[in-house]
Design an enzyme around this catalytic site. Structure first.
Site, PDB file in Angstrom:
ATOM      1  CB  SER A   1      -0.850  -0.059   1.276  1.00 40.97           C
ATOM      2  OG  SER A   1      -1.238   1.208   1.690  1.00 40.97           O
TER       3      SER A   1
ATOM      4  CE1 TYR B   1      -3.860  -2.526   5.409  1.00 35.52           C
ATOM      5  CE2 TYR B   1      -3.214  -0.248   5.077  1.00 35.52           C
ATOM      6  CZ  TYR B   1      -3.661  -1.444   4.567  1.00 35.52           C
ATOM      7  OH  TYR B   1      -3.915  -1.563   3.226  1.00 35.52           O
TER       8      TYR B   1
HETATM    9  N1  LIG Z   1      -8.858  -1.046  -0.886  1.00 36.27           N
HETATM   10  C1  LIG Z   1      -7.909  -0.143  -0.763  1.00 36.27           C
HETATM   11  O1  LIG Z   1      -8.171   1.071  -0.791  1.00 36.27           O
HETATM   12  C2  LIG Z   1      -6.464  -0.583  -0.628  1.00 36.27           C
HETATM   13  C3  LIG Z   1      -5.451   0.399  -0.654  1.00 36.27           C
HETATM   14  C4  LIG Z   1      -4.133  -0.001  -0.519  1.00 36.27           C
HETATM   15  C5  LIG Z   1      -3.815  -1.332  -0.386  1.00 36.27           C
HETATM   16  N2  LIG Z   1      -4.810  -2.259  -0.339  1.00 36.27           N
HETATM   17  C6  LIG Z   1      -4.445  -3.644  -0.119  1.00 36.27           C
HETATM   18  O2  LIG Z   1      -5.051  -4.444  -1.094  1.00 36.27           O
HETATM   19  C7  LIG Z   1      -5.436  -5.696  -0.529  1.00 36.27           C
HETATM   20  C8  LIG Z   1      -6.902  -5.955  -0.790  1.00 36.27           C
HETATM   21  O3  LIG Z   1      -7.671  -4.898  -0.336  1.00 36.27           O
HETATM   22  P1  LIG Z   1      -9.245  -4.959  -0.389  1.00 36.27           P
HETATM   23  O4  LIG Z   1      -9.721  -3.607  -0.048  1.00 36.27           O
HETATM   24  O5  LIG Z   1      -9.663  -5.629  -1.627  1.00 36.27           O
HETATM   25  O6  LIG Z   1      -9.505  -5.917   0.863  1.00 36.27           O
HETATM   26  P2  LIG Z   1     -10.869  -6.463   1.478  1.00 36.27           P
HETATM   27  O7  LIG Z   1     -12.024  -5.831   0.795  1.00 36.27           O
HETATM   28  O8  LIG Z   1     -10.705  -6.272   2.915  1.00 36.27           O
HETATM   29  O9  LIG Z   1     -10.882  -8.012   1.067  1.00 36.27           O
HETATM   30  C9  LIG Z   1      -9.835  -8.779   1.141  1.00 36.27           C
HETATM   31  C10 LIG Z   1     -10.205 -10.226   0.819  1.00 36.27           C
HETATM   32  O10 LIG Z   1      -9.458 -10.973   1.738  1.00 36.27           O
HETATM   33  C11 LIG Z   1     -10.317 -11.834   2.496  1.00 36.27           C
HETATM   34  N3  LIG Z   1      -9.773 -11.855   3.844  1.00 36.27           N
HETATM   35  C12 LIG Z   1      -9.688 -10.824   4.711  1.00 36.27           C
HETATM   36  N4  LIG Z   1      -9.161 -11.240   5.878  1.00 36.27           N
HETATM   37  C13 LIG Z   1      -8.898 -12.566   5.730  1.00 36.27           C
HETATM   38  C14 LIG Z   1      -8.380 -13.544   6.594  1.00 36.27           C
HETATM   39  N5  LIG Z   1      -8.012 -13.266   7.855  1.00 36.27           N
HETATM   40  N6  LIG Z   1      -8.234 -14.802   6.132  1.00 36.27           N
HETATM   41  C15 LIG Z   1      -8.612 -15.127   4.874  1.00 36.27           C
HETATM   42  N7  LIG Z   1      -9.132 -14.225   4.011  1.00 36.27           N
HETATM   43  C16 LIG Z   1      -9.272 -12.956   4.435  1.00 36.27           C
HETATM   44  C17 LIG Z   1     -11.712 -11.211   2.389  1.00 36.27           C
HETATM   45  O11 LIG Z   1     -12.754 -12.181   2.493  1.00 36.27           O
HETATM   46  P3  LIG Z   1     -13.361 -12.632   3.927  1.00 36.27           P
HETATM   47  O12 LIG Z   1     -13.750 -11.367   4.616  1.00 36.27           O
HETATM   48  O13 LIG Z   1     -14.506 -13.515   3.587  1.00 36.27           O
HETATM   49  O14 LIG Z   1     -12.273 -13.361   4.630  1.00 36.27           O
HETATM   50  C18 LIG Z   1     -11.666 -10.640   0.979  1.00 36.27           C
HETATM   51  O15 LIG Z   1     -11.956 -11.627   0.053  1.00 36.27           O
HETATM   52  C19 LIG Z   1      -5.070  -5.637   0.943  1.00 36.27           C
HETATM   53  O16 LIG Z   1      -3.830  -6.282   1.128  1.00 36.27           O
HETATM   54  C20 LIG Z   1      -4.952  -4.163   1.225  1.00 36.27           C
HETATM   55  O17 LIG Z   1      -4.015  -3.894   2.241  1.00 36.27           O
HETATM   56  C21 LIG Z   1      -6.133  -1.921  -0.453  1.00 36.27           C
END
Ligand SMILES: NC(=O)c1ccc[n+]([C@@H]2O[C@H](COP(=O)([O-])OP(=O)(O)OC[C@H]3O[C@@H](n4cnc5c(N)ncnc54)[C@H](OP(=O)(O)O)[C@@H]3O)[C@@H](O)[C@H]2O)c1
Length: 271
Positions: A149, A162
């Site tokens: 990130s 985080y």
């Molecule tokens: N969205 C943003 O703005 C953003 C910005 C910078 C970086 N990122 C990075 O991009 C990645 C994805 O972000 P996102 O926003 O798409 O995340 P998200 O919406 O929180 O979803 C992440 C996925 O991971 C699964 N997950 C979460 N915790 C888990 C656990 N403990 N064990 C197994 N599965 C798990 C969730 O499904 P379940 O809940 O069913 O487990 C979901 O399918 C992350 O690494 C985040 O740090 C995101």
């Protein structure tokens, strides 16, 4: 944006991709891109319903084999369960996408929440990169993508732990890139900025949209940019606006000013 060269990609990173954190958001976008490139998939998340729905869609649309695995990567046995379920499969690509974020003031948040972020965001990718990187190196081909990130580049108030875990992922991926490229394994840290995922929408209050901040990206753009960068660079910052903002902050801001600037933005959102 250019598209993936499907045959080359499947040859280099197939036959099976493991997406840890796959059921929605950026993880689901990775799964769609990889299925359309003809890779078989192992999808991991905690909730069965969205995971099985996605698996069904991918089978129907792309005709690829998809296994879904319910597992909590924050639990001690989570990574072991994945390694066990993948025994006998040739995992050519690992995408570690799952993350836990503790949003709020560090001292007002239970330490267990911070430790969970360490388990899901740092311990998990280390365990899976170690377990699947070994067989990839032995085969002389493969890829590993660790989601990081923009918070990896400086301390970020209100998402302190985080951000620290995302810095860990960035440095872990870069170091692995340096070690594994000579063994045929491509490693990439993907630093995304704000991305319109369900997780982002749940965590971000409406008042958060700031007119000077880069526009949030679509998850599909983030996944595609990462897959295109794999094998070319150790690090990709997704989104033109994010690349410019990050360049300016890293090149022209002192670390102190970068932390203060991020803190000001985060305070508007979360304080
Ligand atoms: N969205 C943003 O703005 C953003 C910005 C910078 C970086 N990122 C990075 O991009 C990645 C994805 O972000 P996102 O926003 O798409 O995340 P998200 O919406 O929180 O979803 C992440 C996925 O991971 C699964 N997950 C979460 N915790 C888990 C656990 N403990 N064990 C197994 N599965 C798990 C969730 O499904 P379940 O809940 O069913 O487990 C979901 O399918 C992350 O690494 C985040 O740090 C995101």
């Amino acid at each position: 944006m250019p598209t993936l060269k499907v045959a080359d990609f499947a040859h280099r990173y197939g036959p099976v991709a493991l997406v840890a954190g796959a059921s929605e958001g950026i993880g689901a976008a990775f799964a769609h891109e990889l299925a359309s490139a003809g890779l078989q998939l192992v999808l991991v998340a905690r909730r069965a319903q969205p995971l099985d729905k996605l698996a069904g869609e991918l089978r129907a649309v792309h005709g690829v084999e998809v296994r879904s695995l319910r597992c909590d990567l924050g639990e001690e046995a989570g990574a072991d369960a994945i390694i066990e379920a993948c025994r006998g499969l040739e995992i050519g690509l690992l995408v570690y996408n799952a993350a836990a974020s503790a949003v709020g003031r560090f001292l007002d948040t239970p330490v267990a929440t911070h430790l969970r972020a360490v388990d899901v965001n740092a311990r998990g990718p280390m365990l899976l990169a170690h377990a699947f990187g070994g067989p990839m190196a032995a085969r002389g081909r493969g890829g590993i993508i660790l989601m990081s990130s923009l918070t990896a580049f400086q301390g970020t108030p209100f998402v302190v732990s985080y951000g620290a875990t995302k810095a860990f992922n960035l440095v872990l991926a870069e170091g692995l890139w340096g070690e594994l490229k000579e063994r045929g394994v491509d490693v990439l840290a993907c630093c995304a900025g704000a991305t319109l995922t369900p997780g982002y929408k749940r965590a971000t209050p409406l008042r958060a949209e700031h007119r000077l901040a880069p526009k949030p990206q679509d998850p599909a753009e983030v996944a595609r940019e990462a897959l295109l960068a794999l094998g070319r660079h150790p690090l990709v910052i997704t989104g033109r606006g994010n690349r410019i903002a990050s360049f300016v902050m890293r090149r022209f801001f002192s670390r102190r000013l970068a932390v203060v600037t991020m803190g000001r933005e985060m305070r508007k959102r979360y304080d």
